[in-house]
Design a protein around this motif. Sequence first.
Motif, mmCIF file in Angstrom:
data_model
loop_
_atom_site.group_PDB
_atom_site.id
_atom_site.type_symbol
_atom_site.label_atom_id
_atom_site.label_comp_id
_atom_site.label_asym_id
_atom_site.label_seq_id
_atom_site.Cartn_x
_atom_site.Cartn_y
_atom_site.Cartn_z
ATOM 1 N N MET A 49 9.033 2.535 -15.663
ATOM 2 C CA MET A 49 10.034 1.939 -14.777
ATOM 3 C C MET A 49 10.802 0.824 -15.480
ATOM 4 S SD MET A 49 7.759 1.890 -11.277
ATOM 5 C CE MET A 49 6.259 1.392 -12.119
ATOM 6 N N ASP A 50 10.772 0.850 -16.835
ATOM 7 C CA ASP A 50 11.466 -0.161 -17.648
ATOM 8 C C ASP A 50 10.984 -1.569 -17.332
ATOM 9 O OD1 ASP A 50 13.002 1.649 -19.102
ATOM 10 O OD2 ASP A 50 14.570 1.703 -17.583
ATOM 11 N N PHE A 65 4.889 -2.303 -6.580
ATOM 12 C CA PHE A 65 5.584 -1.306 -5.767
ATOM 13 C C PHE A 65 4.631 -0.797 -4.686
ATOM 14 C CE2 PHE A 65 7.737 -1.479 -9.763
ATOM 15 C CZ PHE A 65 9.064 -1.188 -9.506
ATOM 16 N N PHE A 66 5.121 -0.738 -3.453
ATOM 17 C CA PHE A 66 4.304 -0.225 -2.357
ATOM 18 C C PHE A 66 5.014 0.951 -1.690
ATOM 19 C CE2 PHE A 66 7.074 -3.385 -0.476
ATOM 20 C CZ PHE A 66 7.392 -2.886 0.780
ATOM 21 N N ILE A 80 -4.727 9.417 -4.610
ATOM 22 C CA ILE A 80 -3.579 8.745 -4.004
ATOM 23 C C ILE A 80 -3.592 7.295 -4.456
ATOM 24 C CG2 ILE A 80 -2.548 7.916 -1.855
ATOM 25 C CD1 ILE A 80 -3.607 10.372 -0.456
ATOM 26 N N ASN A 81 -2.432 6.811 -4.881
ATOM 27 C CA ASN A 81 -2.280 5.406 -5.245
ATOM 28 C C ASN A 81 -1.234 4.778 -4.334
ATOM 29 O OD1 ASN A 81 -3.994 4.965 -7.746
ATOM 30 N ND2 ASN A 81 -2.824 6.768 -8.351
ATOM 31 N N PRO A 82 -1.658 3.988 -3.349
ATOM 32 C CA PRO A 82 -0.699 3.363 -2.430
ATOM 33 C C PRO A 82 0.223 2.356 -3.110
ATOM 34 C CG PRO A 82 -2.956 3.249 -1.585
ATOM 35 C CD PRO A 82 -3.041 3.654 -3.010
ATOM 36 N N GLU A 102 9.643 -2.141 -2.363
ATOM 37 C CA GLU A 102 9.435 -0.926 -1.570
ATOM 38 C C GLU A 102 9.818 0.314 -2.383
ATOM 39 O OE1 GLU A 102 11.517 0.998 2.329
ATOM 40 O OE2 GLU A 102 10.661 -1.017 2.571
ATOM 41 N N GLU A 103 8.951 1.292 -2.341
ATOM 42 C CA GLU A 103 9.178 2.554 -3.048
ATOM 43 C C GLU A 103 9.043 3.702 -2.052
ATOM 44 O OE1 GLU A 103 7.154 5.385 -6.511
ATOM 45 O OE2 GLU A 103 6.412 3.351 -6.183
#
Length: 360
Positions: A95-96, A108-109, A73-75, A52-53
């Motif tokens: 994000m490493d 990631f969503f 937009i990128n969900p 979750e982001e």
Amino acid sequence: MSDKENSLRLHKGRGATSNITGRFASHSSILENDGWQTEPEPLERLPTEAIEEKAKSIIATNQSPDIPFTQSINPYRGCEHGCIYCYARPAHSYMDLSPGLDFESKIFFKPNAADLLKKALRRPNYQCSPIALGANTDPYQPLERGKEITRALLQVMQQFAQPVTIVTKSQLILRDLPILAEMAQDNLAQVAVSVTTLDKALKRKLEPRTAEPATRLRTIEQLCKAGVPTAVLAAPIIPALNDCELESILKAGRDAGAERAAYILLRLPHEVAPLFREWLSVHYPQRAKHVMSLVQQSRGGQDYQSDFSQRRTGSGVFAQLLRQRFIVTIKKLGLNHRRLSLNCSLFQPPPQAGEQQSLF
């Protein structure tokens, strides 16, 4: 097969063959064969991790002259489809995480995407222009089936009469066909379905968790029958691998109902280049040098050039011939004979609870 090639492990349902280090990492490691293992390690299943982001903003803007939209937009970050050539892979380095297997297994969503969109569209200084949904990663990748973030975004866009364009490889888009069909009646929605190859065996290696070619063509057909303007996107075109299919893909898309078409030459930015080379060494070792030779001939002697004027179509003899083949084919098939533009004049934020509505 070399020691390095032996060290690459195939994971069932995954495109990348390794988890290469991102370009911002301070340390890197290379897996080497020590000679004790004589047989390749067995296939492994690599589970998908949904992360979750909580995003702070949702609309990204760009001024790139070769991109036909200024808002997107990128969900999702990362994509479970696992397309080995995906130009969005390098974003995981920020994000490493690895642009390799991490990109297609650590997704990631953004659960607050729809709420952020509502706020953005209500801003007094917002200027309506089409929003491209899923410009980097597929908005209808497998995780969307349960998360329904793309669906929530479409519902907001419908409420505001906000025009949208979508690029996808997934038949899951048909779940939202009622929304898209209603928006299309007011010229508020367009879709492009990417068809990389008509060869099922090649598809499974290139894009392991995507829909079969025939399924994508049926998706085009159903979208078109519902009145949603839908294009066929032949992308990416990979020299000496699927370039011979360009005409067949365009014809199949036209026969399914598409009125427009486009193509994009293979792009290999940053970590995508070594990942693609690894993939070639595993799946097409005898053809690998020839493929990369043609790629470099089309990219000024390099694996990739980022110049706006050629990053989508390339340069050189191969790229010029490909462009001419495309032009001849779309003319023969009657594609791209009319320009379609979305309607921004209907945009209107719906009234909120407690607001006084205008009488006129």
